[in-house]
Design a protein around this motif. Structure first.
Motif, PDB file in Angstrom:
ATOM      1  N   ARG A 154      32.856  42.692-102.122  1.00 11.87           N
ATOM      2  CA  ARG A 154      33.693  42.206-103.230  1.00 11.87           C
ATOM      3  C   ARG A 154      33.173  42.664-104.590  1.00 11.87           C
ATOM      4  N   ARG A 155      31.979  43.242-104.634  1.00 11.75           N
ATOM      5  CA  ARG A 155      31.428  43.726-105.896  1.00 11.75           C
ATOM      6  C   ARG A 155      32.275  44.869-106.401  1.00 11.75           C
ATOM      7  N   ARG A 156      32.900  44.700-107.530  1.00 12.13           N
ATOM      8  CA  ARG A 156      33.777  45.727-108.072  1.00 12.13           C
ATOM      9  C   ARG A 156      33.137  46.288-109.353  1.00 12.13           C
ATOM     10  N   GLY A 157      33.037  47.593-109.380  1.00 10.98           N
ATOM     11  CA  GLY A 157      32.498  48.215-110.592  1.00 10.98           C
ATOM     12  C   GLY A 157      31.089  47.723-110.870  1.00 10.98           C
ATOM     13  N   GLY A 158      30.786  47.528-112.120  1.00 13.27           N
ATOM     14  CA  GLY A 158      29.482  47.008-112.494  1.00 13.27           C
ATOM     15  C   GLY A 158      28.386  48.033-112.274  1.00 13.27           C
ATOM     16  N   SER A 159      27.179  47.615-112.558  1.00 11.90           N
ATOM     17  CA  SER A 159      26.044  48.519-112.415  1.00 11.90           C
ATOM     18  C   SER A 159      25.526  48.499-110.984  1.00 11.90           C
ATOM     19  N   LYS A 160      24.688  49.481-110.688  1.00 12.52           N
ATOM     20  CA  LYS A 160      24.075  49.547-109.364  1.00 12.52           C
ATOM     21  C   LYS A 160      23.102  48.391-109.206  1.00 12.52           C
ATOM     22  N   LEU A 161      22.848  48.027-107.963  1.00 14.55           N
ATOM     23  CA  LEU A 161      21.890  46.956-107.689  1.00 14.55           C
ATOM     24  C   LEU A 161      20.484  47.434-108.051  1.00 14.55           C
ATOM     25  N   THR A 162      19.724  46.569-108.690  1.00 12.56           N
ATOM     26  CA  THR A 162      18.346  46.909-109.043  1.00 12.56           C
ATOM     27  C   THR A 162      17.448  46.664-107.838  1.00 12.56           C
ATOM     28  N   LYS A 164      14.937  44.740-107.760  1.00  7.60           N
ATOM     29  CA  LYS A 164      14.685  43.297-107.702  1.00  7.60           C
ATOM     30  C   LYS A 164      15.831  42.579-106.977  1.00  7.60           C
ATOM     31  N   GLU A 165      17.082  42.969-107.302  1.00  8.60           N
ATOM     32  CA  GLU A 165      18.248  42.354-106.656  1.00  8.60           C
ATOM     33  C   GLU A 165      18.274  42.667-105.158  1.00  8.60           C
ATOM     34  N   ILE A 166      17.975  43.907-104.811  1.00 10.06           N
ATOM     35  CA  ILE A 166      17.938  44.302-103.398  1.00 10.06           C
ATOM     36  C   ILE A 166      16.870  43.497-102.668  1.00 10.06           C
ATOM     37  N   GLY A 167      15.699  43.351-103.283  1.00 12.40           N
ATOM     38  CA  GLY A 167      14.620  42.563-102.671  1.00 12.40           C
ATOM     39  C   GLY A 167      15.021  41.106-102.473  1.00 12.40           C
ATOM     40  N   GLU A 168      15.706  40.547-103.447  1.00 10.85           N
ATOM     41  CA  GLU A 168      16.163  39.155-103.356  1.00 10.85           C
ATOM     42  C   GLU A 168      17.195  38.991-102.248  1.00 10.85           C
ATOM     43  N   ILE A 169      18.112  39.947-102.137  1.00 14.86           N
ATOM     44  CA  ILE A 169      19.123  39.895-101.073  1.00 14.86           C
ATOM     45  C   ILE A 169      18.446  39.965 -99.706  1.00 14.86           C
ATOM     46  N   LYS A 170      17.482  40.874 -99.558  1.00 13.16           N
ATOM     47  CA  LYS A 170      16.772  40.999 -98.279  1.00 13.16           C
ATOM     48  C   LYS A 170      15.993  39.731 -97.946  1.00 13.16           C
ATOM     49  N   ARG A 171      15.358  39.133 -98.956  1.00 19.32           N
ATOM     50  CA  ARG A 171      14.534  37.935 -98.735  1.00 19.32           C
ATOM     51  C   ARG A 171      15.372  36.729 -98.325  1.00 19.32           C
ATOM     52  N   THR A 172      16.615  36.646 -98.800  1.00 20.95           N
ATOM     53  CA  THR A 172      17.421  35.448 -98.570  1.00 20.95           C
ATOM     54  C   THR A 172      18.491  35.623 -97.485  1.00 20.95           C
ATOM     55  N   THR A 173      18.409  36.722 -96.715  1.00 18.07           N
ATOM     56  CA  THR A 173      19.407  37.001 -95.684  1.00 18.07           C
ATOM     57  C   THR A 173      18.745  37.084 -94.315  1.00 18.07           C
ATOM     58  N   TRP A 174      19.399  36.481 -93.311  1.00 18.27           N
ATOM     59  CA  TRP A 174      18.970  36.673 -91.935  1.00 18.27           C
ATOM     60  C   TRP A 174      19.361  38.096 -91.547  1.00 18.27           C
ATOM     61  N   ASP A 175      18.497  38.824 -90.890  1.00 17.36           N
ATOM     62  CA  ASP A 175      18.767  40.191 -90.422  1.00 17.36           C
ATOM     63  C   ASP A 175      19.306  41.097 -91.528  1.00 17.36           C
ATOM     64  N   PRO A 176      18.566  41.283 -92.630  1.00 14.82           N
ATOM     65  CA  PRO A 176      19.078  42.115 -93.732  1.00 14.82           C
ATOM     66  C   PRO A 176      19.249  43.585 -93.333  1.00 14.82           C
TER      67      PRO A 176
END
Length: 187
Positions: A154-162, A164-176
């Motif tokens: 659902r992420r439309r446009g905007g800047s690329k993931l940093t 830090k954001e990628i690390g946070e997504i991986k840390r808070t997701t089961w089976d990233p």
């Protein structure tokens, strides 16, 4: 002189005072269930033939609408999520009314607080609880991969993931490692 016959209409075409212009009255409504159905009821009762995994299934229009609402809720539609939550609440109330009266309070596992956002995420299957050890006193959750994937889609446009954001997504997701990342993002 001739006797006049009493008529219900005078010479002017109007009915005499006290006499109905419609002696039989308004026709009564049909009492058959078919006649009382609305257009929506007629459509909802119809059957659809649907192909799923190469097999034909028959669904009512109501079942198909519910299935579509669930799909939209999972995809992130706020209105669909509200509709699903209302359906869940309505079902829970109906089950509670049908259930026999409890003699005493019996607790089965964890109780859910409807005002708690973490409990709502667990009930809807968006997240699961986990603990970082036997002395962990916090209510910790990790998101299910399907929910994170839906958010990434659902992420439309905007800047690329940093990073830090990628690390946070991986840390808070089961089976990233099962996630499909947006173009231009290197996990």
């Amino acid at each position: 002189m001739r006797d006049k016959k009493p008529t219900s209409a005078s010479a002017s075409g109007r009915f005499q005072k006290g006499q109905s212009g419609n002696p039989k009255g308004r026709p009564r409504k049909s009492k058959t269930p078919e006649a009382r159905k609305s257009a929506f009821d007629v459509i909802v009762d119809r059957k659809l033939t649907v192909m799923k995994d190469g097999v034909q299934h028959e669904l009512s229009v109501e079942e198909a609408l519910l299935h579509k609402t669930y799909q939209q809720a999972i995809a992130g539609s706020r209105a669909a999520r509200r509709a699903v939550l209302k359906m869940i609440l309505k079902r829970e109330q109906a089950l509670a009314e049908k259930a026999p009266a409890k003699q005493g309070k019996i607790e089965f596992g964890i109780e859910h607080d409807p005002e708690n956002a973490n409990d709502a995420l667990v009930i809807l299957g968006i997240a699961r609880r986990y603990s970082e050890g036997p002395e962990d006193q916090y209510d910790r959750l990790k998101l299910e991969p399907w929910a994170v994937q839906a958010a990434l889609r659902r992420r439309r446009g905007g800047s690329k993931l940093t990073e830090k954001e990628i690390g946070e997504i991986k840390r808070t997701t089961w089976d990233p490692e099962t996630l499909i990342w947006p173009r231009g993002t290197r996990p």
